[in-house]
Design an enzyme around this catalytic site. Structure first.
Site, short mmCIF file in Angstrom:
data_model
loop_
_atom_site.label_atom_id
_atom_site.label_comp_id
_atom_site.label_asym_id
_atom_site.label_seq_id
_atom_site.Cartn_x
_atom_site.Cartn_y
_atom_site.Cartn_z
NE ARG A 80 -19.38 26.08 30.76
CZ ARG A 80 -18.46 25.46 30.02
NH1 ARG A 80 -17.95 24.32 30.41
NH2 ARG A 80 -18.06 25.99 28.88
NE ARG A 149 -15.89 19.93 32.02
CZ ARG A 149 -15.63 20.67 30.94
NH1 ARG A 149 -16.60 21.23 30.26
NH2 ARG A 149 -14.39 20.85 30.53
CE LYS A 213 -14.17 19.61 27.35
NZ LYS A 213 -14.69 20.55 26.33
CB CYS A 435 -20.80 27.93 20.19
SG CYS A 435 -19.68 28.52 18.91
CB CYS A 441 -14.88 31.25 22.40
SG CYS A 441 -14.07 29.66 22.31
CB CYS A 480 -13.49 26.55 16.41
SG CYS A 480 -13.67 25.62 17.94
FE1 SRM Z 1 -17.63 23.75 24.61
C1 SRM Z 1 -14.37 24.48 24.91
C2 SRM Z 1 -18.42 26.93 25.22
C3 SRM Z 1 -20.81 22.80 25.08
C4 SRM Z 1 -16.96 20.79 23.01
N1 SRM Z 1 -16.56 25.40 25.05
C5 SRM Z 1 -15.19 25.48 25.18
C6 SRM Z 1 -14.78 26.85 25.72
C7 SRM Z 1 -14.72 26.74 27.21
C8 SRM Z 1 -13.46 27.41 25.13
C9 SRM Z 1 -12.18 27.17 25.85
O1 SRM Z 1 -11.87 26.01 26.20
O2 SRM Z 1 -11.46 28.13 26.05
C10 SRM Z 1 -15.98 27.67 25.24
C11 SRM Z 1 -16.27 28.92 26.03
C12 SRM Z 1 -16.83 29.97 25.11
C13 SRM Z 1 -17.40 31.13 25.81
O3 SRM Z 1 -16.85 32.23 25.65
O4 SRM Z 1 -18.40 31.01 26.50
C14 SRM Z 1 -17.05 26.61 25.17
N2 SRM Z 1 -19.26 24.67 25.18
C15 SRM Z 1 -19.42 26.01 25.29
C16 SRM Z 1 -20.88 26.39 25.49
C17 SRM Z 1 -21.08 27.61 26.36
C18 SRM Z 1 -21.54 26.57 24.11
C19 SRM Z 1 -22.95 27.07 24.09
O5 SRM Z 1 -23.31 27.59 23.04
O6 SRM Z 1 -23.70 26.94 25.03
C20 SRM Z 1 -21.38 25.06 26.08
C21 SRM Z 1 -21.21 24.99 27.57
C22 SRM Z 1 -21.73 23.73 28.10
C23 SRM Z 1 -21.74 23.63 29.59
O7 SRM Z 1 -22.59 24.26 30.20
O8 SRM Z 1 -20.95 22.86 30.13
C24 SRM Z 1 -20.43 24.08 25.42
N3 SRM Z 1 -18.66 22.06 24.20
C25 SRM Z 1 -20.00 21.92 24.37
C26 SRM Z 1 -20.46 20.76 23.68
C27 SRM Z 1 -21.90 20.29 23.57
C28 SRM Z 1 -22.26 19.34 24.66
O9 SRM Z 1 -21.43 19.02 25.53
O10 SRM Z 1 -23.39 18.89 24.67
C29 SRM Z 1 -19.35 20.19 23.07
C30 SRM Z 1 -19.34 18.96 22.14
C31 SRM Z 1 -19.51 17.69 22.87
C32 SRM Z 1 -18.20 17.15 23.35
O11 SRM Z 1 -17.71 17.60 24.38
O12 SRM Z 1 -17.66 16.29 22.67
C33 SRM Z 1 -18.22 21.01 23.42
N4 SRM Z 1 -15.90 22.76 24.09
C34 SRM Z 1 -15.85 21.59 23.40
C35 SRM Z 1 -14.47 21.28 23.11
C36 SRM Z 1 -13.94 20.03 22.35
C37 SRM Z 1 -13.77 18.88 23.27
C38 SRM Z 1 -13.06 17.73 22.61
O13 SRM Z 1 -13.31 16.60 23.02
O14 SRM Z 1 -12.24 17.93 21.72
C39 SRM Z 1 -13.69 22.33 23.65
C40 SRM Z 1 -12.18 22.49 23.61
C41 SRM Z 1 -11.48 21.66 24.61
O15 SRM Z 1 -12.05 21.04 25.48
O16 SRM Z 1 -10.24 21.61 24.49
C42 SRM Z 1 -14.63 23.25 24.24
FE1 SF4 Z 2 -17.62 27.82 19.64
FE2 SF4 Z 2 -15.31 26.54 19.23
FE3 SF4 Z 2 -15.48 28.32 21.15
FE4 SF4 Z 2 -16.82 26.05 21.34
S1 SF4 Z 2 -14.63 26.26 21.35
S2 SF4 Z 2 -17.55 28.10 21.85
S3 SF4 Z 2 -17.33 25.65 19.16
S4 SF4 Z 2 -15.73 28.72 18.94
#
Ligand code: SRM
Ligand code: SF4
Length: 571
Positions: A80, A149, A213, A435, A441, A480
């Site tokens: 990323r 981030r 984060k 997503c 993922c 999820c």
């Molecule tokens: Fe996310 C984890 C993809 C925006 C909340 N997110 C992940 C991971 C890295 C899975 C992992 O931890 O193994 C995903 C990778 C999937 C893949 O194969 O690409 C993933 N998140 C994404 C992206 C690519 C979704 C998209 O459709 O674009 C976004 C990348 C953003 C970036 O460039 O940094 C992405 N993630 C978000 C957002 C939206 C936002 O930030 O505006 C959220 C919700 C807002 C928030 O953070 O509260 C979000 N991602 C999460 C979470 C839950 C965090 C929590 O507080 O519980 C996880 C899981 C974790 O962190 O344990 C997660």
């Molecule tokens: Fe989608 Fe959940 Fe993976 Fe984020 S962590 S990319 S919401 S399946």
């Protein structure tokens, strides 16, 4: 559990805390494991790699076959790139496109936070990829991990003083909040190991970095295209009547991650903190992060985001704690008003004689699939015309600085590669996001990016049939409950519960200011159109002038919605 060199006990902290604390500022054994002839890194390195913008994944489509053949998982890495405000130069675009073709899965993914992701990179190609990104003057450091981030910003490329000042503020915040460790340089760019009598320090992050984060966004007053309420720290640039920058409103404590069946985890919208003068914003951002660094929960990662610190201690406590660390007085936050979210797609004037065009990319996946060849098409436009590129928070791409005389050429290249002008895209599709979910993922329990296109076309056809095709309704799907496509802030959210099933969430709004709620749990994807049809019909007949679907469903209430749904089904 070990102690830190200064004697700080790590007793009672989560495992990630000791990995970070004993990593020598994010080095760990990454460099050594990189040299090993293995397809994957070890567990501790997997956690540390995130700070370097790298996720260790496996191809879930190939798991079954691998198991059947007694083989290990098909390990691969996701990179990323952190792209503040989504600003990408033509060279950086071309570099990412090259990496996607040479070392990744042949696609580029625009994320909901204005970054690029490259999926499917093998361990042996990771260093070359990271190096190529840095050669193009971008970095992956801090793309993931327990740090600040990517700092987002409204990507509209207007050539006025307000936008220039906001960009300057973002650059200053990025400089202040980026980790200082030389580890990144040493590991990925073969930097000299700095030998100094002074120990390396991380003034902001210290030895343990943040508990979790931390996410910041910057919006321009009135335009919530960056989903302010989802953020740990949301900054809104406030304007004077002449359009210049007056100061910044700050909100804190938003976050969308939650876990199924764990009510102690919850979704929260950011709440107002303060108004500050333009020159005070960097100090404010640093101290907000600092308070969370010092008080965030380091024992339980599910309870470690800022939203929990604020829920446990109160916003007044948080404000006081931030105030104590500042040498200026925080002013009362100002009220905010939003217009319907502008996704900045289509052709527009920039204000300096140039044009920009926002191009719709389905779920952010720049790829060549069938007749739609956005990867080749965008590459050709960027190579030939060298526009500035901006990634949007809705996973789309803006091409900026286009001379009006070049417009026909851009349109011709778009048409040649099957890239539709936004006017021809049904609203339901245009305003939808998903997503990545399966196959990359590891946390996905359901499909999203691969499931939404089919569903959204059915919903678009249904809305069209009911005469609602011009309505702006945001549909957001995630695989999820972590909420990466921000499903809880859409008019309609689909949150995966298990393969093929989704919680259907209603009652949010198009402006992204209110959380939606579960209307129907665990709905098979095939039943979603018939679940929503009677609601769309009632909306059509009951709505007030200009009332959006989310606002309508919130106003009439779920009981009335269920009645509408039941009577239709029994009719
Ligand atoms: Fe996310 C984890 C993809 C925006 C909340 N997110 C992940 C991971 C890295 C899975 C992992 O931890 O193994 C995903 C990778 C999937 C893949 O194969 O690409 C993933 N998140 C994404 C992206 C690519 C979704 C998209 O459709 O674009 C976004 C990348 C953003 C970036 O460039 O940094 C992405 N993630 C978000 C957002 C939206 C936002 O930030 O505006 C959220 C919700 C807002 C928030 O953070 O509260 C979000 N991602 C999460 C979470 C839950 C965090 C929590 O507080 O519980 C996880 C899981 C974790 O962190 O344990 C997660
Ligand atoms: Fe989608 Fe959940 Fe993976 Fe984020 S962590 S990319 S919401 S399946």
């Amino acid at each position: 559990m070990s102690n830190l060199s200064d004697g700080t006990s790590l007793e009672g902290f989560s495992r990630n805390e000791s990995i970070k604390a004993t990593s020598n500022h994010l080095r760990g054994l990454i460099k050594e494991e990189l040299l090993e002839d293995t397809p994957a890194f070890g567990d501790d390195s997997e956690q540390l790699l995130k700070f370097h913008g790298i996720y260790q994944q496996d191809d879930r489509d190939r798991r079954k076959e691998a198991r059947a053949r007694g083989l290990d998982k098909h390990h691969q890495l996701m990179i990323r790139t952190r792209i503040p405000g989504g600003l990408v130069s033509p060279d950086a675009y071309i570099a990412h496109d090259d990496i996607s073709r040479r070392w990744a899965n042949g696609t580029l993914r625009v994320t909901t936070r204005q970054d690029f992701q490259l999926h499917g990179v093998l361990k042996g190609d990771i260093k070359k990829s990271i190096r190529a990104i840095n050669d193009a003057l971008l970095t992956t450091l801090g793309g993931c991990g327990d740090v600040e981030r990517n700092i987002m910003c409204c990507p509209e490329p207007l050539a006025d003083d307000l936008h220039a000042e906001v960009q300057r503020a973002i650059s200053a915040m990025v400089a202040e909040l980026t980790p200082r460790t030389a580890a990144y340089h040493e590991i990925w760019l073969d930097g000299e190991v700095v030998k100094s009598s002074e120990p390396e320090t991380e003034p902001l992050y210290k030895e343990q970095y943040l508990p979790r984060k931390f996410k910041t966004t910057v919006a321009i007053e009135g335009d919530n295209c960056v989903d302010v309420y989802a953020h740990d720290l949301a900054i809104v640039a406030m304007k004077r009547p002449d359009g210049s920058l007056r100061g910044f409103n700050a909100l804190v404590g938003g976050g969308l991650g939650r876990t199924h069946n764990k009510p102690e985890t919850f979704v929260a919208v950011a709440v107002p903190l303060a108004f500050v003068e333009p020159e005070q914003i960097v100090d404010l951002a640093r101290e907000v992060v600092g308070v969370q660094r010092d008080y965030g929960d380091r024992a339980n990662r599910r309870h470690a985001r800022l939203k929990y610190t604020i829920a446990d201690r109160g916003i007044q406590w948080f404000r006081d704690e931030v105030q104590k660390r500042l040498d200026f007085t925080l002013q009362a936050p100002e009220p905010l008003a939003w217009k319907p979210v502008d996704d900045h797609l289509g052709w527009h004037e920039q204000g300096d004689g140039k044009l920009y065009v926002g191009i719709y990319i389905e779920n952010g996946r720049i790829a060549d699939v069938g007749d739609v060849r956005s990867r080749t098409g965008l590459r050709r436009i960027v190579e030939e015309l060298r526009p500035q590129i901006r990634l949007t928070a809705q996973q789309n791409v803006i091409l900026a600085d286009i001379d009006p005389a070049q417009r026909p050429r851009v349109e011709a290249l778009m048409a040649e590669h099957g890239i539709s002008p936004v006017e021809s895209i049904p609203h339901a599709i245009r305003y939808a996001m998903a997503c990545p979910a399966i196959p990359t993922c590891g946390l996905a329990v359901a499909e999203a990016e691969r499931a939404l296109p089919g569903l959204i076309r059915k919903l678009a056809a249904l809305l069209d049939e009911l005469g609602l095709g011009d309505e702006r309704i945001s549909f957001r799907m995630s695989g999820c409950p972590n909420g990466c496509s921000r499903p809880y802030l859409g008019d309609v959210g689909f949150v995966g519960t298990t393969l093929g099933k989704y919680d259907v969430m209603l009652g949010g709004d198009f402006d992204g200011t209110r959380l939606n709620r579960v209307f129907a749990p665990n709905v098979p994807i095939t039943e979603i159109p018939s679940l929503l049809r009677p609601l769309f019909e009632s909306f059509r007949s009951d709505r007030r002038p200009n009332e959006g679907f989310g606002n309508w469903s919130d106003r009439v209430g779920f009981e009335a919605l269920r009645d509408a749904s039941m009577s239709e089904r029994s009719a």
